[in-house]
Design an enzyme around this catalytic site. Structure first.
Site, PDB file in Angstrom:
ATOM      1  N   GLU A 124       0.850  -1.199   0.000  1.00  0.00           N
ATOM      2  CA  GLU A 124       0.000   0.000   0.000  1.00  0.00           C
ATOM      3  C   GLU A 124       0.883   1.244   0.000  1.00  0.00           C
ATOM      4  OE1 GLU A 124      -3.318   1.048  -0.198  1.00  0.00           O
ATOM      5  OE2 GLU A 124      -2.287   2.968  -0.008  1.00  0.00           O
ATOM      6  N   CYS A 156     -11.591   4.933   0.721  1.00  0.00           N
ATOM      7  CA  CYS A 156     -12.761   4.889   1.602  1.00  0.00           C
ATOM      8  C   CYS A 156     -12.472   5.510   2.971  1.00  0.00           C
ATOM      9  CB  CYS A 156     -13.217   3.440   1.734  1.00  0.00           C
ATOM     10  SG  CYS A 156     -14.503   3.207   2.948  1.00  0.00           S
ATOM     11  N   GLY A 212     -20.670  19.000 -11.522  1.00  0.00           N
ATOM     12  CA  GLY A 212     -21.163  17.625 -11.363  1.00  0.00           C
ATOM     13  C   GLY A 212     -22.159  17.554 -10.215  1.00  0.00           C
ATOM     14  N   ARG A 255     -15.085   9.109 -11.386  1.00  0.00           N
ATOM     15  CA  ARG A 255     -13.760   8.610 -11.031  1.00  0.00           C
ATOM     16  C   ARG A 255     -13.275   7.649 -12.111  1.00  0.00           C
ATOM     17  NH1 ARG A 255     -12.029   9.457  -5.919  1.00  0.00           N
ATOM     18  NH2 ARG A 255     -10.982   7.462  -5.678  1.00  0.00           N
ATOM     19  N   HIS A 264     -42.993   0.530  16.276  1.00  0.00           N
ATOM     20  CA  HIS A 264     -43.581   1.865  16.215  1.00  0.00           C
ATOM     21  C   HIS A 264     -43.024   2.725  17.339  1.00  0.00           C
ATOM     22  CE1 HIS A 264     -46.602   4.990  15.666  1.00  0.00           C
ATOM     23  NE2 HIS A 264     -46.771   4.988  16.983  1.00  0.00           N
TER      24      HIS A 264
HETATM   25  P1  FAD Z   1      -9.350   2.375  -3.060  1.00  0.00           P
HETATM   26  O1  FAD Z   1     -10.151   2.552  -1.855  1.00  0.00           O
HETATM   27  O2  FAD Z   1      -9.185   3.460  -4.019  1.00  0.00           O
HETATM   28  O3  FAD Z   1      -7.995   1.711  -2.627  1.00  0.00           O
HETATM   29  C1  FAD Z   1      -6.948   1.488  -3.501  1.00  0.00           C
HETATM   30  C2  FAD Z   1      -5.648   1.586  -2.725  1.00  0.00           C
HETATM   31  O4  FAD Z   1      -4.592   1.173  -3.563  1.00  0.00           O
HETATM   32  C3  FAD Z   1      -5.310   2.997  -2.260  1.00  0.00           C
HETATM   33  O5  FAD Z   1      -5.094   3.008  -0.870  1.00  0.00           O
HETATM   34  C4  FAD Z   1      -4.026   3.349  -3.012  1.00  0.00           C
HETATM   35  O6  FAD Z   1      -3.142   4.139  -2.243  1.00  0.00           O
HETATM   36  C5  FAD Z   1      -3.460   1.968  -3.305  1.00  0.00           C
HETATM   37  N1  FAD Z   1      -2.612   1.939  -4.497  1.00  0.00           N
HETATM   38  C6  FAD Z   1      -2.937   2.328  -5.746  1.00  0.00           C
HETATM   39  N2  FAD Z   1      -1.899   2.104  -6.583  1.00  0.00           N
HETATM   40  C7  FAD Z   1      -0.920   1.581  -5.831  1.00  0.00           C
HETATM   41  C8  FAD Z   1       0.412   1.152  -6.109  1.00  0.00           C
HETATM   42  N3  FAD Z   1       0.901   1.206  -7.348  1.00  0.00           N
HETATM   43  N4  FAD Z   1       1.168   0.674  -5.109  1.00  0.00           N
HETATM   44  C9  FAD Z   1       0.675   0.589  -3.842  1.00  0.00           C
HETATM   45  N5  FAD Z   1      -0.560   0.970  -3.522  1.00  0.00           N
HETATM   46  C10 FAD Z   1      -1.355   1.460  -4.497  1.00  0.00           C
HETATM   47  N6  FAD Z   1     -18.405   4.348  -1.453  1.00  0.00           N
HETATM   48  C11 FAD Z   1     -19.421   3.883  -0.696  1.00  0.00           C
HETATM   49  O7  FAD Z   1     -19.762   2.708  -0.785  1.00  0.00           O
HETATM   50  N7  FAD Z   1     -20.084   4.704   0.185  1.00  0.00           N
HETATM   51  C12 FAD Z   1     -19.753   6.014   0.332  1.00  0.00           C
HETATM   52  O8  FAD Z   1     -20.369   6.722   1.126  1.00  0.00           O
HETATM   53  C13 FAD Z   1     -18.689   6.522  -0.452  1.00  0.00           C
HETATM   54  N8  FAD Z   1     -18.310   7.803  -0.338  1.00  0.00           N
HETATM   55  C14 FAD Z   1     -17.264   8.261  -1.077  1.00  0.00           C
HETATM   56  C15 FAD Z   1     -16.908   9.614  -0.945  1.00  0.00           C
HETATM   57  C16 FAD Z   1     -15.864  10.128  -1.695  1.00  0.00           C
HETATM   58  C17 FAD Z   1     -15.479  11.573  -1.532  1.00  0.00           C
HETATM   59  C18 FAD Z   1     -15.146   9.269  -2.579  1.00  0.00           C
HETATM   60  C19 FAD Z   1     -13.994   9.813  -3.369  1.00  0.00           C
HETATM   61  C20 FAD Z   1     -15.490   7.940  -2.720  1.00  0.00           C
HETATM   62  C21 FAD Z   1     -16.565   7.426  -1.981  1.00  0.00           C
HETATM   63  N9  FAD Z   1     -16.971   6.102  -2.094  1.00  0.00           N
HETATM   64  C22 FAD Z   1     -18.026   5.642  -1.354  1.00  0.00           C
HETATM   65  C23 FAD Z   1     -16.297   5.162  -3.018  1.00  0.00           C
HETATM   66  C24 FAD Z   1     -15.321   4.257  -2.248  1.00  0.00           C
HETATM   67  O9  FAD Z   1     -14.384   5.047  -1.567  1.00  0.00           O
HETATM   68  C25 FAD Z   1     -14.625   3.310  -3.217  1.00  0.00           C
HETATM   69  O10 FAD Z   1     -15.584   2.599  -3.957  1.00  0.00           O
HETATM   70  C26 FAD Z   1     -13.741   2.318  -2.487  1.00  0.00           C
HETATM   71  O11 FAD Z   1     -12.774   2.968  -1.708  1.00  0.00           O
HETATM   72  C27 FAD Z   1     -13.066   1.374  -3.488  1.00  0.00           C
HETATM   73  O12 FAD Z   1     -12.193   0.502  -2.834  1.00  0.00           O
HETATM   74  P2  FAD Z   1     -10.901  -0.098  -3.572  1.00  0.00           P
HETATM   75  O13 FAD Z   1     -10.181  -0.872  -2.535  1.00  0.00           O
HETATM   76  O14 FAD Z   1     -11.293  -0.729  -4.833  1.00  0.00           O
HETATM   77  O15 FAD Z   1     -10.031   1.171  -3.971  1.00  0.00           O
HETATM   78  P1  NAD Z   2     -20.964  10.663 -10.283  1.00  0.00           P
HETATM   79  O1  NAD Z   2     -20.854   9.774 -11.445  1.00  0.00           O
HETATM   80  O2  NAD Z   2     -21.786  10.263  -9.120  1.00  0.00           O
HETATM   81  O3  NAD Z   2     -21.554  12.077 -10.761  1.00  0.00           O
HETATM   82  C1  NAD Z   2     -20.945  12.819 -11.758  1.00  0.00           C
HETATM   83  C2  NAD Z   2     -21.945  13.865 -12.238  1.00  0.00           C
HETATM   84  O4  NAD Z   2     -21.259  14.785 -13.059  1.00  0.00           O
HETATM   85  C3  NAD Z   2     -23.066  13.268 -13.075  1.00  0.00           C
HETATM   86  O5  NAD Z   2     -24.308  13.764 -12.613  1.00  0.00           O
HETATM   87  C4  NAD Z   2     -22.761  13.761 -14.486  1.00  0.00           C
HETATM   88  O6  NAD Z   2     -23.922  13.974 -15.276  1.00  0.00           O
HETATM   89  C5  NAD Z   2     -22.046  15.066 -14.198  1.00  0.00           C
HETATM   90  N1  NAD Z   2     -21.107  15.505 -15.230  1.00  0.00           N
HETATM   91  C6  NAD Z   2     -20.226  14.752 -15.946  1.00  0.00           C
HETATM   92  N2  NAD Z   2     -19.485  15.546 -16.756  1.00  0.00           N
HETATM   93  C7  NAD Z   2     -19.897  16.824 -16.539  1.00  0.00           C
HETATM   94  C8  NAD Z   2     -19.514  18.092 -17.056  1.00  0.00           C
HETATM   95  N3  NAD Z   2     -18.539  18.207 -17.954  1.00  0.00           N
HETATM   96  N4  NAD Z   2     -20.159  19.202 -16.621  1.00  0.00           N
HETATM   97  C9  NAD Z   2     -21.144  19.107 -15.681  1.00  0.00           C
HETATM   98  N5  NAD Z   2     -21.547  17.921 -15.159  1.00  0.00           N
HETATM   99  C10 NAD Z   2     -20.932  16.807 -15.578  1.00  0.00           C
HETATM  100  O7  NAD Z   2     -19.449  10.997  -9.870  1.00  0.00           O
HETATM  101  P2  NAD Z   2     -18.856  11.641  -8.540  1.00  0.00           P
HETATM  102  O8  NAD Z   2     -19.871  12.444  -7.833  1.00  0.00           O
HETATM  103  O9  NAD Z   2     -17.582  12.279  -8.963  1.00  0.00           O
HETATM  104  O10 NAD Z   2     -18.513  10.364  -7.677  1.00  0.00           O
HETATM  105  C11 NAD Z   2     -17.608   9.377  -8.202  1.00  0.00           C
HETATM  106  C12 NAD Z   2     -17.926   8.020  -7.689  1.00  0.00           C
HETATM  107  O11 NAD Z   2     -17.529   7.906  -6.339  1.00  0.00           O
HETATM  108  C13 NAD Z   2     -19.406   7.672  -7.690  1.00  0.00           C
HETATM  109  O12 NAD Z   2     -19.833   7.214  -8.926  1.00  0.00           O
HETATM  110  C14 NAD Z   2     -19.447   6.587  -6.652  1.00  0.00           C
HETATM  111  O13 NAD Z   2     -19.047   5.387  -7.244  1.00  0.00           O
HETATM  112  C15 NAD Z   2     -18.411   7.041  -5.648  1.00  0.00           C
HETATM  113  N6  NAD Z   2     -19.044   7.776  -4.523  1.00  0.00           N
HETATM  114  C16 NAD Z   2     -20.016   7.165  -3.795  1.00  0.00           C
HETATM  115  C17 NAD Z   2     -20.615   7.831  -2.745  1.00  0.00           C
HETATM  116  C18 NAD Z   2     -21.671   7.128  -1.937  1.00  0.00           C
HETATM  117  O14 NAD Z   2     -21.816   5.924  -2.086  1.00  0.00           O
HETATM  118  N7  NAD Z   2     -22.418   7.830  -1.093  1.00  0.00           N
HETATM  119  C19 NAD Z   2     -20.245   9.120  -2.426  1.00  0.00           C
HETATM  120  C20 NAD Z   2     -19.250   9.717  -3.185  1.00  0.00           C
HETATM  121  C21 NAD Z   2     -18.656   9.037  -4.229  1.00  0.00           C
END
Ligand code: FAD
Ligand code: NAD
Length: 465
Positions: free
Chosen positions: A33, A41, A183, A273, A444
């Protein structure tokens, strides 16, 4: 040179869960990592965003006072200490990431902090963190790719300076007076609303005709109404045509070709993303791909023998709970067990205000697959618990087959409806019929009574409607 049975590249929810499970099965496991265990996450995603949303909610309640003064509670005007807020958020992250490290240690996983680069399907070169460190080559029998995803940039607005990705927006040093959010999806709404509650003037710019465009308008309407109440400017069917990111200047253009020049203190780009694979050398393996994502079968196998992939790098939905569930299956498959990743449903929640939950099929999706279906909604305005929480906005909706009443989908918009996701998803996984939910005693007063009421209504036997 070091060797191991399983090498997992990436310690997010996908990688660390796979590592825990293979190690618990007695298989020698190395987890590489480059940043913090817990991945996007725990460090820069789900957890800090929900902490920020909670803090913003609390601040807003007190700042607006309307919500609390109605209850007979008077408070002096609150102030915001961003430093302390960031400290508290950091504490929550620290507690969880330390917990993950402890679990990995207890299970016997060797955690190597450093950047990994795939040399071939059996060898990864790791550059350990720290000055003067020398690269280490690790040879493995099974390679698990779990490198996750990263914010997708807009070419006109590269990240840096005034242009934020979600990561910068989660740890603000100062509060921008004005914030443009490009977005109106998950991140745009969750963080845009949080900033509006903290006091920024927020403008959301969404290319499609409604926010959360992957879902139907009935679900996004209560959120759009709340955006308006919060004073958030919502520009739908609008795109960024030109940008001067250094100045915070944007030229926006609507579908009708109407252009406007605007200036903001900061611009949060949240347009999706993309998988993180280039820097890890994954492309050199020439695996079969699904667009930018690594293609896997239902056990997480890629097109190369004993190379596996899991989590965001394998595609949509990019959600932490999907990554973890998939990781369990990959680990089981490596351990020689017969398991498949074949969920009936993967719930999705947007932590906007009000929250939105989608589990299973939306009405239109159900109609296109099953023909005529039963659809019924129960409003929180008729639910006692919602009224006692001062939040009667929203509804629970159920979608079921007309012939045998099997439940195909649930959706809800409202206060704390994220907690209904478990009931929704269990009922679909267990092939419940409307009668099963309608005939279950729901406590309830709870919001979950709306779930039973929606099922009753779909059966033509609504009680409090
Ligand atoms: P990641 O969590 O991205 O983990 C990948 C890891 O690999 C990272 O720690 C990175 O440092 C490591 N890595 C990458 N390349 C290398 C390398 N070459 N060498 C060593 N290490 C490396 N999902 C939900 O379900 N609920 C939510 O409420 C939610 N909220 C979110 C809010 C935000 C702002 C964002 C950005 C995302 C959110 N997500 C949410 C999405 C969620 O975070 C991801 O779906 C999840 O973390 C994916 O897990 P992963 O292990 O596939 O990847
Ligand atoms: P998203 O796919 O949820 O939303 C992107 C939005 O941007 C869409 O509504 C799209 O129509 C709009 N868009 C795209 N191109 C545009 C442009 N050029 N101008 C204006 N609008 C545009 O993506 P996100 O909000 O960046 O989140 C990324 C991913 O992270 C999510 O798809 C989800 O997988 C994960 N995530 C999950 C949670 C959760 O589970 N609560 C929270 C945050 C992020």
């Amino acid at each position: 040179m070091q060797s191991t049975n399983v090498l997992i590249l990436g310690g997010g929810p996908a990688g660390y869960v796979a590592a825990l499970r293979t190690a618990q099965a007695g298989i020698a496991t190395v987890l590489v990592e480059s940043a913090g265990p817990g991945g996007t996450c725990l460090n820069i995603g789900c957890i800090p965003s929900k902490a920020l949303i909670h803090a913003a909610d609390e601040f807003h309640k007190l700042r607006k006072q309307g919500a609390v003064s109605q209850l007979g509670i008077q408070v002096d005007a609150p102030t915001l200490d961003l430093g302390r807020l960031n400290e508290w958020k950091g504490g929550v992250i620290g507690r969880l990431t330390t917990g993950v490290q402890a679990l990995l240690k207890q299970a016997g996983v060797q955690l190597i902090r450093g950047h990994g680069r795939v040399l071939d399907g059996k060898t990864v070169e790791v550059m350990p963190a720290g000055a003067g460190a020398k690269p280490v080559r690790i040879v493995c029998q099974h390679l698990v790719l779990a490198t996750g995803s990263e914010p997708a940039p807009l070419p006109l607005l590269p990240f840096g300076g005034k242009v934020w990705s979600s990561t910068e927006a989660l740890f603000p040093e100062t509060l921008p007076a004005s914030l443009a959010v490009v977005g109106g999806g998950y991140i745009g709404l969750e963080l845009g609303m949080a900033y509006a509650k903290l006091g920024s003037q927020v403008t959301i710019i969404e290319a499609k005709g409604n926010v959360l465009p992957n879902w139907d308008a009935a679900l996004s309407r209560p959120v759009e109404k709340r955006l308006q109440a919060l004073g958030v400017e919502l520009l739908l069917n609008t795109r960024v045509q030109e940008g001067e990111p250094d100045q915070g200047r944007l030229r926006l253009v609507s579908q009708e070709d109407e252009a406007q020049e605007r200036q903001f203190d900061c611009i949060l780009v949240a347009v999706g993303r993309r998988p993180r694979s280039r820097e890890a050398g994954i492309e050199s393996l020439m695996l079969d791909m699904d667009g930018p994502f690594v293609r896997v079968d239902e056990q997480g196998r890629t097109s190369m023998r004993q190379v596996w992939a899991v989590g965001d790098i394998t595609g949509e939905p990019m959600l932490a709970h999907r990554a973890m569930a998939q990781a369990e299956v990959v680990a089981a498959a490596i351990a020689g067990q017969r398991r498949r990743f074949d969920p009936a449903v993967i719930p999705a929640i947007c932590y906007s205000d009000p929250e939105v939950v989608v589990s299973g099929l939306l009405p239109e999706e159900a109609r296109s697959r099953h023909g005529e279906v039963l659809v019924a909604s129960f409003p929180f305005a008729n639910n006692g618990r919602a009224l006692t929480l001062g939040a009667a906005e929203g509804f629970v909706r159920v979608v079921a087959r007309r012939d045998d009443h099997r439940i195909l989908g649930w959706q809800a918009v409202g206060p704390n409806v994220s907690e209904l996701a478990a009931a929704f998803t269990q009922s679909i996984e267990m092939c419940a019929r409307l009668e099963d939910v309608a005939g279950t005693i729901h406590a309830h007063p709870t919001l979950s009574e709306a779930v039973q009421e929606a099922a009753l209504k779909a059966l033509g036997a609504g009680l409090h409607t």
